[in-house]
Design an enzyme around this catalytic site. Structure first.
Site, short mmCIF file in Angstrom:
data_model
loop_
_atom_site.label_atom_id
_atom_site.label_comp_id
_atom_site.label_asym_id
_atom_site.label_seq_id
_atom_site.Cartn_x
_atom_site.Cartn_y
_atom_site.Cartn_z
N HIS A 220 -1.21 -14.69 47.60
CA HIS A 220 -2.12 -13.62 47.15
C HIS A 220 -2.88 -13.14 48.40
O HIS A 220 -2.27 -12.63 49.34
CB HIS A 220 -3.02 -14.20 46.05
N HIS A 259 6.12 -7.56 46.15
CA HIS A 259 4.97 -7.44 45.25
C HIS A 259 5.47 -7.63 43.83
O HIS A 259 6.59 -7.21 43.50
CB HIS A 259 4.32 -6.06 45.40
N ASP A 310 -1.14 -6.07 52.65
CA ASP A 310 -1.49 -7.05 53.69
C ASP A 310 -0.74 -6.83 55.00
O ASP A 310 -1.18 -7.27 56.05
CB ASP A 310 -1.23 -8.47 53.18
N1 COA Z 1 10.19 -12.39 51.83
C1 COA Z 1 11.46 -12.72 51.54
N2 COA Z 1 11.95 -12.71 50.28
C2 COA Z 1 11.12 -12.37 49.31
C3 COA Z 1 9.78 -12.01 49.55
C4 COA Z 1 9.33 -12.03 50.87
N3 COA Z 1 8.08 -11.70 51.16
N4 COA Z 1 9.18 -11.69 48.38
C5 COA Z 1 10.10 -11.84 47.43
N5 COA Z 1 11.26 -12.25 47.99
C6 COA Z 1 12.52 -12.52 47.30
C7 COA Z 1 12.49 -13.92 46.71
O1 COA Z 1 12.99 -14.88 47.60
C8 COA Z 1 13.38 -13.74 45.52
O2 COA Z 1 14.73 -13.71 45.94
P1 COA Z 1 15.89 -14.42 45.11
O3 COA Z 1 15.89 -13.70 43.78
O4 COA Z 1 17.09 -14.22 45.95
O5 COA Z 1 15.46 -15.86 44.98
C9 COA Z 1 13.04 -12.32 45.02
O6 COA Z 1 12.60 -11.63 46.19
C10 COA Z 1 11.96 -12.31 43.97
O7 COA Z 1 10.84 -13.05 44.46
P2 COA Z 1 9.73 -13.72 43.56
O8 COA Z 1 8.95 -14.66 44.38
O9 COA Z 1 10.35 -14.24 42.28
O10 COA Z 1 8.88 -12.44 43.17
P3 COA Z 1 7.41 -12.49 42.65
O11 COA Z 1 7.20 -11.24 41.89
O12 COA Z 1 7.12 -13.78 41.96
O13 COA Z 1 6.60 -12.53 44.03
C11 COA Z 1 5.12 -12.19 45.76
C12 COA Z 1 5.70 -11.61 44.44
C13 COA Z 1 4.05 -11.25 46.26
C14 COA Z 1 4.51 -13.56 45.48
C15 COA Z 1 6.26 -12.33 46.80
O14 COA Z 1 6.84 -11.07 47.04
C16 COA Z 1 5.78 -12.98 48.08
O15 COA Z 1 5.73 -14.20 48.17
N6 COA Z 1 5.41 -12.15 49.12
C17 COA Z 1 4.90 -12.71 50.35
C18 COA Z 1 3.41 -13.02 50.20
C19 COA Z 1 2.58 -11.76 50.19
O16 COA Z 1 2.76 -10.87 51.00
N7 COA Z 1 1.63 -11.74 49.26
C20 COA Z 1 0.71 -10.63 49.11
C21 COA Z 1 0.99 -9.91 47.83
S1 COA Z 1 0.01 -8.44 47.71
#
Ligand code: COA
Length: 374
Positions: A220, A259, A310
């Site tokens: 987050h 996201h 971010d």
């Molecule tokens: N880098 C690489 N791969 C990513 C990714 C990232 N930042 N964000 C998502 N993915 C990939 C996941 O590995 C997953 O791939 P798969 O289906 O092959 O396993 C797919 O995209 C879906 O990811 P998931 O974690 O299930 O999506 P989510 O909706 O739960 O996650 C976040 C959303 C924000 C938690 C996620 O995108 C993330 O961890 N981002 C990095 C942290 C970040 O920048 N947070 C700030 C958010 S405003």
């Protein structure tokens, strides 16, 4: 009972809100966030989010007067904070500082039904949070905290309290825009946390302390600090392509990308990137922008993941001369407005938030007394 299960509550409508929407672009109370960022100020936006309408000049002056009153209590709060070990992470100090702030609000016990009780608590926090952050940051470096100047904007005061320098108008505007863009984002994890706490009938301070805890996580708010670590690890634009291809091949999560809601584009990231470009040019740091651009293109081509807010904000804070450990605390400075607006909204039309879980544990079994267990 029909069972609906969505891991991580993805796609679940968990409540109603009139504060903001991400449908068709981000809007606060109906206004496009890009228009607010271009035309208004963080304080106007705070008023809008907390009270529902844009202020008149008179409304704004009254609002700022209440905000200014809280500054006096910051001295006592910072006195107590000075007892904390100096290596304590800034987000933990923010959490503690907000909890202490409750004890120095003479109206802390006013409940949600009391006219403007939560609004005044929110203003108290908006007044003291920048001072808590700036105090701790300077204290750990052996530096004194200055005083806010009532003639300056909220963003200019925030920057000068932290750095001890008066910002240029571009730096002030860039900070103001980032505060506006971070202020509110419907049912994100920390806001939902604040609403859950409020739904039990608990108070605004408890809700905000809990929200800070949720924001701290790297999935987050903590992501903006990790973004800078990534850019530093890459080192230079000519190493960016190899670095990111290797990271993706290793299935590394690239901070600042992806996201839960925005799958094609986070409009806040697009907007803030322009300010990164302007500041990078002034600082002679265009190479860092190129580094970021290469990463953006490859992550999009390979994974179809857009940068989130971010991603540019980490660079923006870097160009503003701010240290990485205060990036997520700066998110708190802004998001306290959105959290507070949600506390007010939740308490006005409350129903306890209490979902169910799907049980996946052991089958029913008989208790074995301690003396008979192997
Ligand atoms: N880098 C690489 N791969 C990513 C990714 C990232 N930042 N964000 C998502 N993915 C990939 C996941 O590995 C997953 O791939 P798969 O289906 O092959 O396993 C797919 O995209 C879906 O990811 P998931 O974690 O299930 O999506 P989510 O909706 O739960 O996650 C976040 C959303 C924000 C938690 C996620 O995108 C993330 O961890 N981002 C990095 C942290 C970040 O920048 N947070 C700030 C958010 S405003």
């Amino acid at each position: 009972m029909t069972e609906h299960y969505a891991p991580g509550l993805e796609g679940v409508i968990a409540g109603e809100t009139a504060i903001s929407t991400v449908e068709g672009g981000l809007r606060y109370r109906g206004y496009a966030v890009e228009e607010l960022a271009a035309e208004s100020t963080f304080i106007e936006v705070a008023y809008l989010l907390l009270k529902g309408e844009l202020p008149t000049q008179e409304d704004l002056a009254d609002f700022e007067a209440v905000l200014d009153e809280s500054v006096d209590s910051a001295v006592e709060i910072c006195d107590l904070l000075s007892q904390i070990p100096v290596h304590t992470p800034v987000m933990d100090v923010m959490r503690t500082g907000i909890s202490i702030a409750a004890h120095y609000d003479p109206h802390a016990e006013d409940d949600h039904d009391h006219a403007d009780a939560d609004l005044n608590k929110a203003l108290h926090l908006m007044g003291v949070i920048p001072l808590i952050l700036a105090f701790w940051h300077r204290h750990t470096q052996g530096l004194e905290l200055g005083e806010p100047d009532p003639e300056r904007s909220y963003a200019a005061n925030l920057l000068s309290l932290i750095t001890g320098k008066v910002p240029t108008s571009l730096e002030e505007k860039a900070m103001d825009v980032s505060l506006i863009l971070y202020a509110e984002h419907e049912f994100n994890a920390s806001t939902f946390t604040a609403r859950v706490v409020t739904s039990t009938g608990s108070d605004l301070y408890s809700a905000i302390v809990a929200a800070v805890g949720a924001l701290k996580g790297p999935l987050h708010g903590g992501a903006n600090e990790q973004v800078m670590a990534v850019l530093e690890e890459i080192g230079s634009a000519d190493r960016a392509e190899a670095w990111i291809r290797n990271a993706l091949a290793q299935k590394r999560r690239v901070m600042g990308f992806g996201h839960r809601v925005y799958k094609d584009c986070d409009p806040r990231a697009v907007y803030l990137k322009d300010y990164c470009g302007q500041l990078a040019e002034r600082r002679g740091r265009l190479e860092l922008e190129q580094r970021a651009e290469i990463i953006e293109q490859i992550v999009w081509n390979e994974k179809k993941l857009p940068p989130n807010l971010d991603w540019p904000s980490a660079r923006l804070y870097h160009y503003l001369g701010l240290d990485v450990p205060i990036y997520t605390p700066l998110f708190v400075v802004s998001r306290v407005v959105g959290w507070s607006a949600h506390v007010i909204e939740q308490s006005r039309d409350n129903r306890l938030i209490r979902p169910r879980s799907r049980y996946i544990g052991a089958e029913p079994r008989a208790y074995v007394p301690l003396s008979e267990r192997d």
